[in-house]
Design a protein around this motif. Structure first.
Motif, mmCIF file in Angstrom:
data_model
loop_
_atom_site.group_PDB
_atom_site.id
_atom_site.type_symbol
_atom_site.label_atom_id
_atom_site.label_comp_id
_atom_site.label_asym_id
_atom_site.label_seq_id
_atom_site.Cartn_x
_atom_site.Cartn_y
_atom_site.Cartn_z
ATOM 1 N N ARG A 81 0.853 -1.191 0.000
ATOM 2 C CA ARG A 81 0.000 0.000 0.000
ATOM 3 C C ARG A 81 0.887 1.238 0.000
ATOM 4 O O ARG A 81 1.820 1.345 0.793
ATOM 5 C CB ARG A 81 -0.912 -0.005 1.216
ATOM 6 C CG ARG A 81 -1.917 1.099 1.153
ATOM 7 C CD ARG A 81 -2.966 0.970 2.215
ATOM 8 N NE ARG A 81 -4.016 1.921 1.881
ATOM 9 C CZ ARG A 81 -5.282 1.700 2.045
ATOM 10 N NH1 ARG A 81 -5.680 0.569 2.569
ATOM 11 N NH2 ARG A 81 -6.162 2.604 1.703
ATOM 12 N N VAL A 82 0.579 2.163 -0.897
ATOM 13 C CA VAL A 82 1.293 3.438 -0.973
ATOM 14 C C VAL A 82 0.232 4.528 -0.975
ATOM 15 O O VAL A 82 -0.458 4.729 -1.981
ATOM 16 C CB VAL A 82 2.174 3.525 -2.247
ATOM 17 C CG1 VAL A 82 2.858 4.872 -2.325
ATOM 18 C CG2 VAL A 82 3.181 2.393 -2.289
ATOM 19 N N GLY A 83 0.069 5.174 0.151
ATOM 20 C CA GLY A 83 -0.990 6.177 0.283
ATOM 21 C C GLY A 83 -2.348 5.521 0.144
ATOM 22 O O GLY A 83 -2.680 4.600 0.881
ATOM 23 N N THR A 84 -3.107 5.971 -0.834
ATOM 24 C CA THR A 84 -4.435 5.402 -1.055
ATOM 25 C C THR A 84 -4.453 4.400 -2.204
ATOM 26 O O THR A 84 -5.519 3.959 -2.620
ATOM 27 C CB THR A 84 -5.451 6.524 -1.368
ATOM 28 O OG1 THR A 84 -5.017 7.220 -2.544
ATOM 29 C CG2 THR A 84 -5.584 7.481 -0.198
ATOM 30 N N THR A 85 -3.276 4.038 -2.721
ATOM 31 C CA THR A 85 -3.195 3.105 -3.842
ATOM 32 C C THR A 85 -2.470 1.830 -3.437
ATOM 33 O O THR A 85 -1.896 1.742 -2.353
ATOM 34 C CB THR A 85 -2.458 3.734 -5.045
ATOM 35 O OG1 THR A 85 -1.110 4.025 -4.651
ATOM 36 C CG2 THR A 85 -3.148 4.987 -5.521
#
Length: 101
Positions: A42-46
């Motif tokens: 997960r990277v931020g909201t993506t």
């Protein structure tokens, strides 16, 4: 929760049992005798899809960051599609969208 994936041109279906987020490091799949591990981070909201292909001698080949996705399931399915294409010697599929800087 099971997820059935059938790659185009392939008569096999993969049954993926998705573990809770962050626990997929032990999920090893096999395609035509080759082992691979799809992973999602997960990277931020993506969610970013990656995959490692394992050779018989124990070395691994990473295909790098394969794409950015809106949900974990989409990223995981795409990682499996890329791994099977790589193992079969086919062109890797394109992610659903490209990021620009």
């Amino acid at each position: 929760m099971g997820l059935s994936l059938t790659a185009s041109g392939c008569s096999r279906a993969f049954e993926l049992h998705r573990p809770p987020f962050g626990e997929d490091s032990i999920m090893i799949l096999y395609h035509r005798g080759a082992a691979f591990r799809p992973a999602v981070s997960r990277v931020g909201t993506t969610f970013v899809a990656t995959v490692s292909i394992f050779k018989e001698d124990g070395h691994a080949t990473s295909l790098g960051k394969l794409g950015v996705f809106a949900n974990e399931e989409g990223a995981r399915v795409f990682a499996v599609r890329c791994a099977t294409a790589f193992i079969d010697g086919d062109d890797l599929p394109l992610p659903p969208f490209q990021l620009t800087a």
